[in-house]
Write an enzyme that holds these catalytic residues in place. Sequence first.
Site, mmCIF file in Angstrom:
data_model
loop_
_atom_site.group_PDB
_atom_site.id
_atom_site.type_symbol
_atom_site.label_atom_id
_atom_site.label_comp_id
_atom_site.label_asym_id
_atom_site.label_seq_id
_atom_site.Cartn_x
_atom_site.Cartn_y
_atom_site.Cartn_z
ATOM 1 N N ASP A 1 21.411 13.326 -0.681
ATOM 2 C CA ASP A 1 22.427 13.069 0.350
ATOM 3 C C ASP A 1 22.425 11.608 0.828
ATOM 4 O OD1 ASP A 1 22.624 15.792 0.148
ATOM 5 O OD2 ASP A 1 22.421 16.200 2.294
ATOM 6 N N HIS B 1 17.144 12.604 -0.094
ATOM 7 C CA HIS B 1 18.076 11.547 0.331
ATOM 8 C C HIS B 1 17.895 10.322 -0.548
ATOM 9 C CE1 HIS B 1 17.704 14.260 3.752
ATOM 10 N NE2 HIS B 1 18.942 13.890 4.064
HETATM 11 ZN ZN ZN Z 1 23.120 13.484 5.487
#
Ligand code: ZN
Length: 454
Positions: A268, A411
């Site tokens: 992400d 991430h």
């Molecule tokens: Zn996020």
Amino acid sequence: MGKNRLKQPKHKKLLHLFILLISLIAISIVINLSLSKKASTAISGPQMDAVYKEVVVSTLSFGDASAQFPSFGIKEVDTYIEAYIHSRLTSLHSSGEKKAITYDILHYSQQTLSVAFTESGEAAEIMTFDLKKGAILAFEDLILQDQVSDCLELLAEIASAELKENNHSSLSAKDISKMTAPKAENYSQFIIYNQAIVFNLTLNDKNETYQLAISKQLLDDWLIDDYRPGEHHDDLSGNYEPANIITDRPTKESRLPMDEKVVALTFDDGPKAGITDVILDALEKYNAKATFFVLGSRCTANEDLLKRMAEEGHEIGNHTWDHPKMTSESSSAIVEQIDRTNAIIGQITGTAPIIFRPPYGLYDERVSSFVGKEHLILWDVDTLDWKLRDADLVVPSVLSAVKEGNIILMHDIYPSSAEAAVEIIHELSLQGYKFVTVSDLLEIKKQRLEESNA
Ligand code: ZN
């Protein structure tokens, strides 16, 4: 004037003659030089082709590069071929390659004519001409307007499945997806038979090719009338008709690792240069697929990363434009966050995302009804990489938590996350996991459920 000349002393006349002589020598040297530079061009012929009787065969050479090529008595076709031969000879000659260009007529019918050129035995180019129109055919000429991209998508799907199944040249997954990508240039060399079109795919820079014979039935929705099945495409050359004609779309089962231990890695908040690329390299090395939930606001600056994700078969999901808490947003802002991000991704990669992940996992009824419940994707394993920022802590906790069928959240904006991802991909590969995109994971689960209910 005559008077003056008479008055000229004898030695001056001699001088003039001498200058004239020198000039003539100089000019002839220049001419010789430019000739040898342009190379000697010799045209011999005509001879008749053995297959296509009305052909006149000519030979032409530029220095050590030579060519034998046909003329068909059709002005546009002949001009095109001559220009091609000239350009290849010029290029071969200037790079000092001693190559001989030859040709083969692969197919001709009332409607079309296909000629293959080779350079000292290596495949160079296949051209198909429409004899009735007197024109070379490009992929776009076969397909109805506005349908070209749909048709290319299907061809890419078929070509990629075929090459994976018959991977005799041990091509990497990246090579296969590059060579079969839904771009007209990948499908620009073809031969039109009565019932099928054979696409000649260039496999790599080594001039290897793959013949993909597609039934015209499969292209039925898109083909222009002139190129639909019919007698006007019957082969008149006596050459072979294509074998192994593909008549069906590849099934999802043939593509998905149904019986493997699957897991979906998701990244992400990116893409980010220097982080996302490291993850993409590791995925490529292990032939693993992942899903990137990107922020729309980061796309333009990282176009190349986005294109690479798409080209290498990863899934791109929508993670809003700039990461707000969607539950605190107005309904119109929710729509804008999602639509704007879909639009920029679609613009860059050609495909807008289907799946959405809300920032912080926060969503409400407005969000889920706008994106569709089945397209709203959360996670099973939170690696806490954003908090720990330490691969030595993240890797063991993920390895102990992960189970078959899980979606793992990471991430791609922290160096420590990239480092952890590289190790996780390596370790889970050793444990026999296959990495699939989120959409493929959901499809696998759905099919397994259907099977167990059947
Ligand atoms: Zn996020």
